[in-house]
Design a protein around this motif. Structure first.
Motif, short mmCIF file in Angstrom:
data_model
loop_
_atom_site.label_atom_id
_atom_site.label_comp_id
_atom_site.label_asym_id
_atom_site.label_seq_id
_atom_site.Cartn_x
_atom_site.Cartn_y
_atom_site.Cartn_z
N GLU B 206 47.19 49.96 31.97
CA GLU B 206 46.03 49.95 31.07
C GLU B 206 46.35 49.13 29.81
O GLU B 206 45.57 48.27 29.40
N LEU B 208 48.74 46.88 29.39
CA LEU B 208 48.93 45.46 29.73
C LEU B 208 47.58 44.75 29.79
O LEU B 208 47.42 43.64 29.29
N LEU B 210 44.83 45.64 28.24
CA LEU B 210 44.18 45.59 26.93
C LEU B 210 44.80 44.54 26.02
O LEU B 210 44.13 44.00 25.15
N VAL B 211 46.10 44.24 26.22
CA VAL B 211 46.69 43.20 25.36
C VAL B 211 46.54 41.82 25.99
O VAL B 211 47.00 40.84 25.43
N GLY B 212 45.90 41.73 27.16
CA GLY B 212 45.55 40.42 27.69
C GLY B 212 46.42 39.90 28.82
O GLY B 212 46.53 38.69 29.01
N ALA B 213 47.02 40.83 29.59
CA ALA B 213 47.78 40.37 30.76
C ALA B 213 46.80 39.98 31.87
O ALA B 213 45.76 40.63 32.03
N THR B 214 47.12 38.93 32.60
CA THR B 214 46.25 38.55 33.72
C THR B 214 46.50 39.50 34.89
O THR B 214 47.52 40.17 34.96
N ASP B 215 45.55 39.53 35.82
CA ASP B 215 45.71 40.37 37.01
C ASP B 215 47.00 40.01 37.74
O ASP B 215 47.74 40.88 38.18
N PHE B 217 49.73 38.75 36.59
CA PHE B 217 50.90 39.22 35.86
C PHE B 217 51.14 40.70 36.12
O PHE B 217 52.27 41.14 36.29
N ILE B 296 42.68 46.26 39.80
CA ILE B 296 41.55 45.49 39.28
C ILE B 296 40.47 46.41 38.73
O ILE B 296 39.81 46.09 37.75
#
Ligand SMILES: Nc1ncnc2c1ncn2[C@@H]1O[C@H](COP(=O)(O)OP(=O)(O)OP(=O)(O)O)[C@@H](O)[C@H]1O
Ligand SMILES: [Mg+2]
Lengths: 219, 298
Positions: B206, B208, B210-215, B217, B296
């Protein structure tokens, strides 16, 4: 840059949590979002980093049109926004340092780069000496500051803070607000949701009122 | 994707495994067993196929001469050689046949002394061109030999090879079915292990997000976890297969008459081992990928 035009949001059909909300927060501005519990502050902030969808209207954040943003672009929107969550959302099995480092790890930053920037962010919130501690070993105010460090460590252009002084005594609240003020002074747009009237008196900033999902600004 | 991210992925997938050692132990064991059963079948079928192709090379016709013919072998041989598809012909006289039979009996050849005359027929061993070794072609040659009306019997070893082929095909079907069953179970168990890991890591996932990790990643460490499970499973099963193979060889070599050794019954060649490894790694990836849809959501 944050723009909302006639935004509606309902979780349950027919019940508007946000109702015809229009507002603009310009680049480099500092604003409070003030309202009682349940007014819709958290919901409004969540719309801005696409953690919630909205029912109607337009939301534009950092040149992203959130009404039709593509799933694969959401991570890039979020990288340009630092968020301090009402419940902190720290990982208890990671040290303070590693919690802050997450924001940089996802960008593929190198070890030395991460060390340098995390150290700088922790220094900024006055927690450098706690970097090896774990969140549960910290006080509420210290956890709050770790959350701020994580939100600002990659120099986002917008910082959203949801009740960053909730549950803190007045002295600590002022300290946190000073930190947010410093961050704003370096060019970051800051939007702080709060119901802490004391702060509003102490820091004279733009205040956006929200009540039962409707916004208004004292003139 | 850069080197720092790859280091991050590997570090985190290893830490995922470390944090749920028991679950990973069970998963890797299941993969090992599945791959062991699968590769056992591959090895058995591989060796039997080798064996049958050796026998196929050896396919020839033996034509037993009627005892009435006591001369003219050279002429007969010439006539046989004229037949389409015949490569070489060797004549074996009654005496030679008896001598071979005697030597095959070893010490027990005494009883032959009581037999008044040599019962074994003279014969022609007929070797064929390679593309004349099919059943139909063999039958054609045999019937051509029959029309010469000088042979009592014409035999060719084709019949049982045909049976052996059928047996091999059945074995392949059984092997595929059992192998597929176990592999399916392995995929199922891998995907559930990964689900457990994802569940244990839901807070991290969650944050990851929210701080902008791509799927990609977020998914990569779980895919790598599946790959590591598949890889380790394959290594363990190949080692186990090799041990079983050595044990089997030791047992069967004690029975010296069977004549099986590491030359005519080799272990799976490197190419096959690489394929088994690759396959197992793919298995781990697929099992893992099946669970990643959950990430996802939300
Ligand atoms: N996920 C959800 N599903 C349904 N209703 C929700 C959900 N989240 C919030 N709400 C409702 O929306 C309204 C606004 O909630 P929100 O959390 O935005 O308020 P808030 O202003 O942040 O309050 P607080 O100051 O207590 O944090 C509330 O009535 C709440 O019950
Ligand atoms: Mg709230």
């Amino acid at each position: 840059m944050i723009q909302l035009y006639h935004v509606y949001k309902s979780y349950l059909k027919g019940v508007h949590v946000l109702e015809d909300v229009s507002l603009t927060v310009s680049r480099g501005e500092f604003a409070f979002l003030v309202g009682p519990s349940g007014a819709g502050k958290t919901t409004l902030l969540k719309l801005l980093f696409s953690a919630e969808s909205f029912t109607d209207g337009q939301v534009i954040v950092n040149n992203y049109n959130l009404a039709n943003i593509r799933h694969k672009n959401i991570p890039y929107l979020r990288r340009s926004i630092g968020v301090v969550f009402q419940d902190f959302k720290l990982l208890n099995n990671r040290s303070v340092f590693d919690n802050v480092a997450i924001t940089l790890e996802i960008l593929g930053a190198g070890k030395n780069d991460i060390r340098r920037r995390v150290t700088k962010a922790l220094k900024q919130v006055g927690l450098q000496y706690l970097e090896d501690k774990y969140p549960l070993e910290l006080s509420g105010g210290e956890q709050q500051r770790v959350a701020i460090a994580r939100a600002v460590v990659n120099n986002p252009s917008i910082l959203l803070a949801d009740e960053p002084t909730g549950n803190l005594d007045p002295d600590l609240s002022v300290e946190i607000m000073n930190i947010l003020n410093d961050i704003n002074a370096m060019g970051t747009t800051v939007l702080v949701a709060t119901h802490d009237k004391y702060l509003l008196g102490k820091f004279e900033k733009r205040t956006i009122m929200i009540n039962k999902g409707r916004v208004s600004e004292p003139i | 994707m850069n080197i720092n991210q790859i280091i991050y992925f590997i570090k985190h997938s290893l830490s995922n495994i470390r944090h749920s050692l028991l679950v990973n132990f069970v998963t890797i064991s299941t993969i090992s067993i599945a791959i062991l059963i699968f590769s056992s079948f591959v090895m058995i079928i591989f060796n039997l196929t080798n064996l049958v192709s050796k026998f196929e090379d050896d396919v020839h016709i033996v034509a037993y001469l009627n005892d009435d013919f006591v001369s003219g072998y050279e002429n007969i041989k010439k006539n046989i050689l004229k037949l389409n598809g015949v490569n070489r012909v060797r004549y074996r006289s009654k005496e030679q046949a008896l001598a071979i039979f005697k030597s095959s009996l070893g010490k027990n050849d005494r009883f032959l002394d009581d037999i008044p005359h040599n019962p074994l027929p003279a014969s022609f061993e007929i070797r064929l061109e390679n593309d004349f070794k099919s059943k139909a072609k063999l039958k054609g040659i045999a019937s051509a030999l029959k029309t010469m009306r000088i042979f009592d019997d014409i035999s060719f070893g084709q019949e049982w090879i045909e049976h052996f082929h059928n047996f091999l095909n059945i074995l392949k079907v059984i092997g595929t079915a059992i192998g597929a069953g176990f592999l399916f179970a392995a995929v199922f168990i891998i995907s559930n292990t990964i689900k457990l890991t994802i569940y244990a890591r839901r807070d991290e996932i969650e944050i990851l997000k929210l701080v902008g990790a791509t799927d990609g990643f977020i998914k990569a460490p779980f895919l790598i976890e599946g790959i590591i499970q598949g890889f380790l499973g394959a290594i363990i099963s190949i080692a186990a297969l090799y041990v079983l193979y050595l044990m089997f060889l030791a047992k069967i070599q004690a029975l010296s008459f069977v004549g099986i050794n590491s030359t005519n019954m080799p272990f799976l060649p490197p190419k096959f081992l690489a394929l088994v490894l690759l396959f197992s790694v793919l298995l781990g990836m697929v099992g893992s990928a099946m669970s990643l849809g959950e990430i996802i959501k939300g």
